[in-house]
Design an enzyme around this catalytic site. Structure first.
Site, PDB file in Angstrom:
ATOM      1  N   CYS A   5      -2.303  20.827 -25.552  1.00 18.17           N
ATOM      2  CA  CYS A   5      -3.488  20.069 -25.088  1.00 18.17           C
ATOM      3  C   CYS A   5      -4.588  20.018 -26.415  1.00 18.17           C
ATOM      4  O   CYS A   5      -4.553  20.603 -27.240  1.00 18.17           O
ATOM      5  CB  CYS A   5      -4.242  20.890 -24.225  1.00 18.17           C
ATOM      6  SG  CYS A   5      -5.661  20.144 -23.311  1.00 18.17           S
ATOM      7  N   ASP A  17      -7.688  20.260 -26.249  1.00 13.96           N
ATOM      8  CA  ASP A  17      -8.598  21.216 -26.205  1.00 13.96           C
ATOM      9  C   ASP A  17      -8.947  21.969 -27.520  1.00 13.96           C
ATOM     10  O   ASP A  17      -7.875  22.740 -27.947  1.00 13.96           O
ATOM     11  CB  ASP A  17      -8.516  22.179 -25.015  1.00 13.96           C
ATOM     12  CG  ASP A  17      -9.444  23.270 -24.727  1.00 13.96           C
ATOM     13  OD1 ASP A  17     -10.097  23.957 -25.500  1.00 13.96           O
ATOM     14  OD2 ASP A  17      -9.935  23.143 -23.541  1.00 13.96           O
ATOM     15  N   ARG A  73      -9.778  24.680 -28.326  1.00 14.89           N
ATOM     16  CA  ARG A  73      -9.838  26.015 -28.085  1.00 14.89           C
ATOM     17  C   ARG A  73      -8.245  26.459 -28.471  1.00 14.89           C
ATOM     18  O   ARG A  73      -7.831  27.766 -28.221  1.00 14.89           O
ATOM     19  CB  ARG A  73     -10.278  26.704 -26.857  1.00 14.89           C
ATOM     20  CG  ARG A  73     -11.988  26.360 -26.784  1.00 14.89           C
ATOM     21  CD  ARG A  73     -12.449  26.784 -25.542  1.00 14.89           C
ATOM     22  NE  ARG A  73     -11.824  25.951 -24.515  1.00 14.89           N
ATOM     23  CZ  ARG A  73     -12.239  25.793 -23.061  1.00 14.89           C
ATOM     24  NH1 ARG A  73     -12.991  26.762 -22.659  1.00 14.89           N
ATOM     25  NH2 ARG A  73     -11.435  25.078 -22.584  1.00 14.89           N
ATOM     26  N   HIS A 128      -2.558  25.469 -21.290  1.00 15.11           N
ATOM     27  CA  HIS A 128      -3.487  26.549 -21.290  1.00 15.11           C
ATOM     28  C   HIS A 128      -4.082  26.743 -19.660  1.00 15.11           C
ATOM     29  O   HIS A 128      -4.373  25.825 -19.015  1.00 15.11           O
ATOM     30  CB  HIS A 128      -4.299  26.387 -22.360  1.00 15.11           C
ATOM     31  CG  HIS A 128      -5.323  25.330 -22.125  1.00 15.11           C
ATOM     32  ND1 HIS A 128      -6.455  25.570 -21.664  1.00 15.11           N
ATOM     33  CD2 HIS A 128      -5.154  24.236 -22.497  1.00 15.11           C
ATOM     34  CE1 HIS A 128      -7.240  24.318 -21.661  1.00 15.11           C
ATOM     35  NE2 HIS A 128      -6.308  23.497 -22.261  1.00 15.11           N
ATOM     36  N   CYS A 138      -7.506  24.711 -18.272  1.00 15.55           N
ATOM     37  CA  CYS A 138      -7.498  23.298 -18.798  1.00 15.55           C
ATOM     38  C   CYS A 138      -8.242  22.589 -17.959  1.00 15.55           C
ATOM     39  O   CYS A 138      -8.151  22.251 -16.636  1.00 15.55           O
ATOM     40  CB  CYS A 138      -5.926  22.696 -18.504  1.00 15.55           C
ATOM     41  SG  CYS A 138      -5.806  21.246 -19.478  1.00 15.55           S
TER      42      CYS A 138
HETATM   43 CO    CO Z   1      -6.470  21.425 -21.669  1.00 10.60          CO
END
Ligand code: CO
Length: 198
Positions: free
Chosen positions: A40, A42, A44, A96, A99
């Site tokens: 992803c 993302d 993090r 994750h 998400c």
């Molecule tokens: Co995500």
């Protein structure tokens, strides 16, 4: 604020060179990663940091909600180069918990263009409606959807031409499905790995 990135870059390059004067010269000549990561976007979930790998060790493709769209030329090009060019031995699809893409896919409200991108997650939710509806708590239900979506993407990666071709010619290649916990920093295997034509 943006200037800070250049300052940090200079400090990082100096520190690396101090540790190992040949570091950048060696890395600039060759990359030989054993892994392709499909994760992803993302911020993090940084692939190299959470797996403890160094630059040169993992080839990375990231998009919103770690999807493997069969007509996405970006993902397919990365997959083909990783397998045919770099000869990676492992493809890891990693989702994750928590998400935002997975959550947005099943929310009633509309988000614009991204709703088209996230369509495979709604499809996964529909295919697994009975299992998901039996989970009363929303957070837990979304966690399970994150897992089910990764398992579905592993299936799609396995069906992709570069993977099928690699298996047909006997190349060593496994495809794995993992999920990462933002709250504990740990990776979990979803036990859906495949290493050849089923
Ligand atoms: Co995500």
């Amino acid at each position: 604020m943006i200037e800070r990135l250049f300052q940090q870059n200079v400090a990082w390059a100096k520190a690396k060179t101090a540790q190992d004067p040949e570091y950048f010269m060696r890395l600039s000549r060759l990359q030989a990663p054993k892994y392709l990561w499909i994760g992803c976007s993302d911020s993090r979930v940084p692939a190299d940091a959470i797996t403890g790998l160094q630059p040169g060790e993992i080839f990375v493709h990231r998009n919103v909600a770690n999807l493997a769209h069969p007509a996405d030329l970006n993902y397919l090009s990365v997959l083909q180069f990783a397998i045919d060019g770099l000869k990676v031995e492992h493809v890891i699809v990693c989702g994750h918990y928590g998400c935002g893409g997975v959550r947005a896919a099943v929310e009633r409200s509309q988000h614009g263009l991204i709703d088209n991108w996230l369509q495979p997650i709604r499809d996964t939710a529909e295919r697994n409606a009975a299992e998901l509806e039996a989970i009363p708590e929303e957070t837990e239900r979304l966690k399970r959807l994150c897992e089910l979506s990764v398992i579905r993407q592993v299936g799609r990666v396995c069906e992709a031409t570069p993977v099928q071709d690699a298996w047909l010619r006997g190349q060593t290649l496994s495809v794995h499905g993992w999920v990462y916990g933002l709250e504990d920093g740990l990776l979990r295997s979803l036990n859906c790995s495949r290493s050849g034509i089923a």
